[in-house]
Design an enzyme around this catalytic site. Structure first.
Site, PDB file in Angstrom:
ATOM      1  CG  ASP A  42     -16.692  -4.076   3.982  1.00 28.72           C
ATOM      2  OD1 ASP A  42     -16.918  -5.294   4.017  1.00 28.72           O
ATOM      3  OD2 ASP A  42     -16.250  -3.508   2.971  1.00 28.72           O
ATOM      4  CG  ASP A  84      -6.356   2.304  -1.251  1.00 24.31           C
ATOM      5  OD1 ASP A  84      -7.256   2.516  -0.424  1.00 24.31           O
ATOM      6  OD2 ASP A  84      -6.290   1.268  -1.944  1.00 24.31           O
ATOM      7  CG  ASP A 115      -2.875  -4.149  11.549  1.00 25.29           C
ATOM      8  OD1 ASP A 115      -2.741  -3.784  12.730  1.00 25.29           O
ATOM      9  OD2 ASP A 115      -3.899  -4.706  11.127  1.00 25.29           O
ATOM     10  CE  LYS A 141      -6.080 -11.163   6.241  1.00 22.51           C
ATOM     11  NZ  LYS A 141      -6.336 -12.512   6.742  1.00 22.51           N
ATOM     12  CD  GLU A 161      -2.599  -1.203   2.604  1.00 19.65           C
ATOM     13  OE1 GLU A 161      -3.797  -0.944   2.555  1.00 19.65           O
ATOM     14  OE2 GLU A 161      -2.003  -1.481   3.651  1.00 19.65           O
TER      15      GLU A 161
HETATM   16  O1  LIG Z   1      -4.342  -6.963   8.739  1.00 19.87           O
HETATM   17  C1  LIG Z   1      -4.797  -6.008   8.129  1.00 19.87           C
HETATM   18  C2  LIG Z   1      -5.264  -6.090   6.799  1.00 19.87           C
HETATM   19  C3  LIG Z   1      -5.762  -4.959   6.180  1.00 19.87           C
HETATM   20  N1  LIG Z   1      -5.798  -3.772   6.831  1.00 19.87           N
HETATM   21  C4  LIG Z   1      -6.303  -2.555   6.161  1.00 19.87           C
HETATM   22  O2  LIG Z   1      -7.609  -2.754   5.698  1.00 19.87           O
HETATM   23  C5  LIG Z   1      -7.841  -1.992   4.540  1.00 19.87           C
HETATM   24  C6  LIG Z   1      -8.520  -2.836   3.490  1.00 19.87           C
HETATM   25  O3  LIG Z   1      -7.795  -3.983   3.251  1.00 19.87           O
HETATM   26  P1  LIG Z   1      -7.369  -4.467   1.779  1.00 19.87           P
HETATM   27  O4  LIG Z   1      -6.617  -5.727   1.906  1.00 19.87           O
HETATM   28  O5  LIG Z   1      -6.769  -3.315   1.064  1.00 19.87           O
HETATM   29  O6  LIG Z   1      -8.771  -4.853   1.155  1.00 19.87           O
HETATM   30  P2  LIG Z   1      -9.545  -4.189  -0.056  1.00 19.87           P
HETATM   31  O7  LIG Z   1     -10.175  -5.273  -0.850  1.00 19.87           O
HETATM   32  O8  LIG Z   1      -8.727  -3.183  -0.743  1.00 19.87           O
HETATM   33  O9  LIG Z   1     -10.660  -3.429   0.816  1.00 19.87           O
HETATM   34  C7  LIG Z   1     -12.041  -3.462   0.630  1.00 19.87           C
HETATM   35  O10 LIG Z   1     -12.646  -4.620   1.095  1.00 19.87           O
HETATM   36  C8  LIG Z   1     -12.441  -4.892   2.489  1.00 19.87           C
HETATM   37  C9  LIG Z   1     -13.240  -6.143   2.815  1.00 19.87           C
HETATM   38  O11 LIG Z   1     -14.574  -6.016   2.412  1.00 19.87           O
HETATM   39  C10 LIG Z   1     -12.881  -3.697   3.331  1.00 19.87           C
HETATM   40  O12 LIG Z   1     -12.560  -3.906   4.663  1.00 19.87           O
HETATM   41  C11 LIG Z   1     -12.185  -2.462   2.872  1.00 19.87           C
HETATM   42  O13 LIG Z   1     -12.523  -1.350   3.651  1.00 19.87           O
HETATM   43  C12 LIG Z   1     -12.545  -2.264   1.439  1.00 19.87           C
HETATM   44  O14 LIG Z   1     -11.960  -1.067   0.963  1.00 19.87           O
HETATM   45  C13 LIG Z   1      -6.494  -1.455   4.087  1.00 19.87           C
HETATM   46  O15 LIG Z   1      -6.421  -0.067   4.392  1.00 19.87           O
HETATM   47  C14 LIG Z   1      -5.509  -2.230   4.912  1.00 19.87           C
HETATM   48  O16 LIG Z   1      -4.403  -1.442   5.265  1.00 19.87           O
HETATM   49  C15 LIG Z   1      -5.349  -3.684   8.140  1.00 19.87           C
HETATM   50  O17 LIG Z   1      -5.359  -2.607   8.743  1.00 19.87           O
HETATM   51  N2  LIG Z   1      -4.865  -4.798   8.759  1.00 19.87           N
HETATM   52 MN   LIG Z   2      -7.120  -1.920  -0.459  1.00 15.01          MN
END
Ligand SMILES: O=c1ccn([C@@H]2O[C@H](COP(=O)(O)OP(=O)(O)O[C@H]3O[C@H](CO)[C@@H](O)[C@H](O)[C@H]3O)[C@@H](O)[C@H]2O)c(=O)[nH]1
Ligand SMILES: [Mn+2]
Length: 637
Positions: free
Chosen positions: A561, A400, A198, A373, A169
């Site tokens: 979510d 992001d 994290d 997560k 990221e």
């Molecule tokens: O152990 C973890 C894993 C992820 N994240 C944060 O969670 C967010 C979303 O995670 P990501 O892996 O980027 O998933 P995405 O598919 O991009 O995210 C979408 O899908 C997720 C699951 O539905 C939602 O939680 C997110 O808010 C949504 O933007 C990011 O800011 C990560 O930095 C953490 O803080 N800790």
């Molecule tokens: Mn993401």
């Protein structure tokens, strides 16, 4: 580089005599009704559905005016569409009747399987159509909010940003997200920004210190010229950069300077991992006999989080919890900057230079625990922020996802504070807009059907789903409380205490966090508070509690979510969709990484020495001023 500059006809004015952004709001307010009328006149799809409501105040609610307007799809479009749904429904039912009557006796299994598939297909089609019977668009009335509340009465907001890995990221996105938050046009003493890391990496922490230093220049620059968007990478990346005011020459000079400083800031941020590695190598070779290859902070102490060369207690899934207040809570009075001088060529003498509170945190990680997560990270942020700022509203952004309109935080307040159903509104969801998508959008990467169709349709029922980012919550709804319409006037905490874990400080903070008019009261980060924060961040804190089930973000599911939003809907809360498209429209933009995120949704200091405000750390000093206004609602017993 000479920037192409255009001037906005109806630009906001920031240079109020007292140096704050008040007149920006006033000017927006003045533009807004006319813009709205013009938009209404041109709109050939939506018609106002609340004419009766908008003219008068709502009786029995302290004469508060409605703070948003409701629009429905014109009958001439909606009725034929509903008729088409009916025709298709009749056709589908007739088809099923025909299939049942014409059973294929030679291949009953085949026939039965295809019937099951068809029934499922028909059922999901029906579920998809039902909300579309009555799409609703709600447009926040920022002018009414300004008239009603002014900046002085706006409630506090805690903004949570999550990130994990500075490479996956990209750090550049995270720092831009934070800068867009620090520069947003919400009263600066009424919001706080938290970054949850994290990965527990020193790179993220030092990037936040760089952000705090650069923000000293960037934020007043944004306020002085009302630039949009306030994520510098996106602002400087635009072909034309708009500004407010009539000082073209001065703007060009300031712009050039800030642009140069931003380029230097980017170089420093880019080279952080190298800088930290070199510093650590130097410390490690000078500390002979120590044996460990530690990662060192700039002040000569060992980083408590993940080390470059990972060892026990300093690896990704195994390190202590960290909270560092990088920018302390600002004073509640505007602080004008200094006039131009040899050292500082930018004249900020009419600009409020305060910065909002900024906190870096990384929760404790231990082997053997499921860290859940993002949901786990959000729950820790919810608890930690309760002790540090305890705002009644909480906003969630992925790392992001930046704010592309500085009025964005006012818009959901129009829904939350509205006299009609505001108190029963648990969350307000923004659409996600994506940068860097093929302009023709031939692969539908903008997800317009979803963000501009399905969500507006759900808005006509109980409200849109929570999409994980770009969402404002009511803190009390995240605590698992029921909406006022379904609960006794006073929330009863007695007998429920175990649900929230063992911290009495956290439980004592809950009544204040439920007062929707509450601002932010700065707290002294002394040893006792640091200990409390450390407890709230431990892996074991949630053992035996309801966190992850009935309290906070929901665990054990990939789409925490959506499910968290469903839990609130099940309790009777409603949600609102905020997708206005007018020029004054506040909306957030999700920027996917250029390579991979385009096609998916919703994936969109040492204390700062250069900072003009007091800074603090969890171990050290902190800002002490109080500026709260808190009539009580609801009350706890
Ligand atoms: O152990 C973890 C894993 C992820 N994240 C944060 O969670 C967010 C979303 O995670 P990501 O892996 O980027 O998933 P995405 O598919 O991009 O995210 C979408 O899908 C997720 C699951 O539905 C939602 O939680 C997110 O808010 C949504 O933007 C990011 O800011 C990560 O930095 C953490 O803080 N800790
Ligand atoms: Mn993401």
């Amino acid at each position: 580089m000479a920037a192409a500059v255009t001037r906005r006809a109806n630009a906001l004015r920031v240079e109020a005599p007292d140096g704050n952004a008040e007149s920006g709001r006033a000017s927006l307010a003045a533009d807004s009704p006319a813009a709205k009328r013009a938009a209404d006149a041109k709109d050939d799809v939506w018609v106002a559905a609340d004419e009766g409501d908008t003219s008068g105040a709502i009786a029995g609610d302290g004469n508060r005016p409605p703070l948003f307007r409701t629009f429905k799809v014109k009958g001439s479009i909606l009725h034929p569409y509903r008729f088409m749904i009916l025709v298709r429904l009749v056709a589908i039912v007739a088809f099923f009747a025909w299939r049942v009557k014409h059973k294929n006796h030679d291949g009953v299994w085949l026939w039965a399987t295809s019937m099951v598939a068809d029934v499922w297909f028909g059922f999901s089609w029906l579920l998809n159509q039902l909300p579309k019977l009555n799409p609703v668009k709600r447009v926040p009335d920022l002018a009414a909010l300004a008239d009603h509340s002014g900046d002085a009465n706006l409630p506090g907001i805690d903004i949570f940003v999550t990130t994990v890995d500075p490479v996956d990221e990209p750090l550049l996105y995270t720092v831009n997200t934070i800068l867009s938050i620090l520069a947003t046009d919400y009263p600066v003493d009424k919001y706080a920004c938290y970054l949850s890391d994290d990965g527990g990496t020193l790179v993220h922490y030092e990037a936040m210190i760089e952000v705090a230093n650069f923000a000293v220049l960037w934020v007043p620059f944004c306020r002085k010229y009302c630039v949009e968007p306030r994520s510098p990478e996106n602002y400087f990346g635009m072909k034309t950069q708009q500004y407010a005011g009539s000082m073209a020459g001065e703007f060009m000079r300031d712009h050039r300077r800030v642009r140069r400083e931003y380029d230097e800031f980017k170089v420093r941020v880019d080279s952080l991992s190298t800088t930290i590695r070199q510093r650590s190598d130097a410390y490690n070779s000078s500390k002979k006999g120590d044996g460990v290859r530690a990662t060192w902070m700039a002040d000569g102490t060992q980083w408590p989080g993940t080390w470059i060369e990972q060892v026990d207690n300093h690896r990704r899934g195994q390190h202590a919890g960290i909270v560092q207040v990088i920018l302390g809570h600002p004073s509640c009075k505007p602080q004008l900057g200094s006039p131009a001088s040899a050292d500082n060529p930018l004249d900020f003498s009419n600009v409020d230079t305060r910065l909002p509170m900024l906190v870096y945190m990384s929760r404790e990680k231990r082997p053997g625990y499921n860290h859940q997560k993002k949901a786990g990270a959000m729950n820790v942020m919810l608890r930690v922020s309760a002790l540090l700022s305890n705002a009644p509203f909480v906003v969630n952004f992925d790392g992001d996802h930046y704010i592309n309109n500085s009025q964005a935080l006012h818009a959901p307040m129009c829904f939350m504070l509205d006299p009609r159903d505001g108190q029963n509104t648990a969350f307000v969801q923004f659409p996600q807009r994506f940068d860097d998508v093929d302009p023709t959008d031939r692969y539908a990467n903008h997800n317009r059907v979803f963000f501009d169709g399905t969500m507006l349709s759900l808005n006509g029922l109980q409200g849109p789903s929570y999409l994980g980012t770009g969402t404002m919550f009511r803190r009390v709804a995240l605590y698992g409380m029921e909406p006022p319409r379904y609960r006794a006037e006073n929330i009863k905490l007695a007998g429920k205490v175990n649900e929230f874990g063992s911290s009495t400080s956290f439980i004592n903070s809950m009544p204040d966090g439920a007062i929707q008019e509450r601002s932010i009261t700065p707290v002294l980060v002394d040893e006792a508070l640091s200990n409390d924060l450390a407890t709230l961040m431990t892996c074991a804190y949630e053992d035996g509690s309801s966190w992850g089930r009935d309290v906070g973000w929901v665990y054990n599911i990939a789409t925490e979510d959506v499910v968290t939003g469903f839990r609130m809907h099940r309790q009777g809360w409603r949600s609102m969709y905020c997708s206005t498209l007018s020029s004054a429209s506040p909306t957030s933009t999700c920027r996917p990484t250029r390579s991979s995120r385009c096609s998916s949704w919703p994936t969109t200091s040492s204390p700062s020495s250069g900072s003009s405000q007091s800074s603090s750390t969890s171990r050290g000093r902190s800002a002490r001023t109080s500026c709260t206004s808190s009539p009580s609602y609801p009350s706890f017993t």
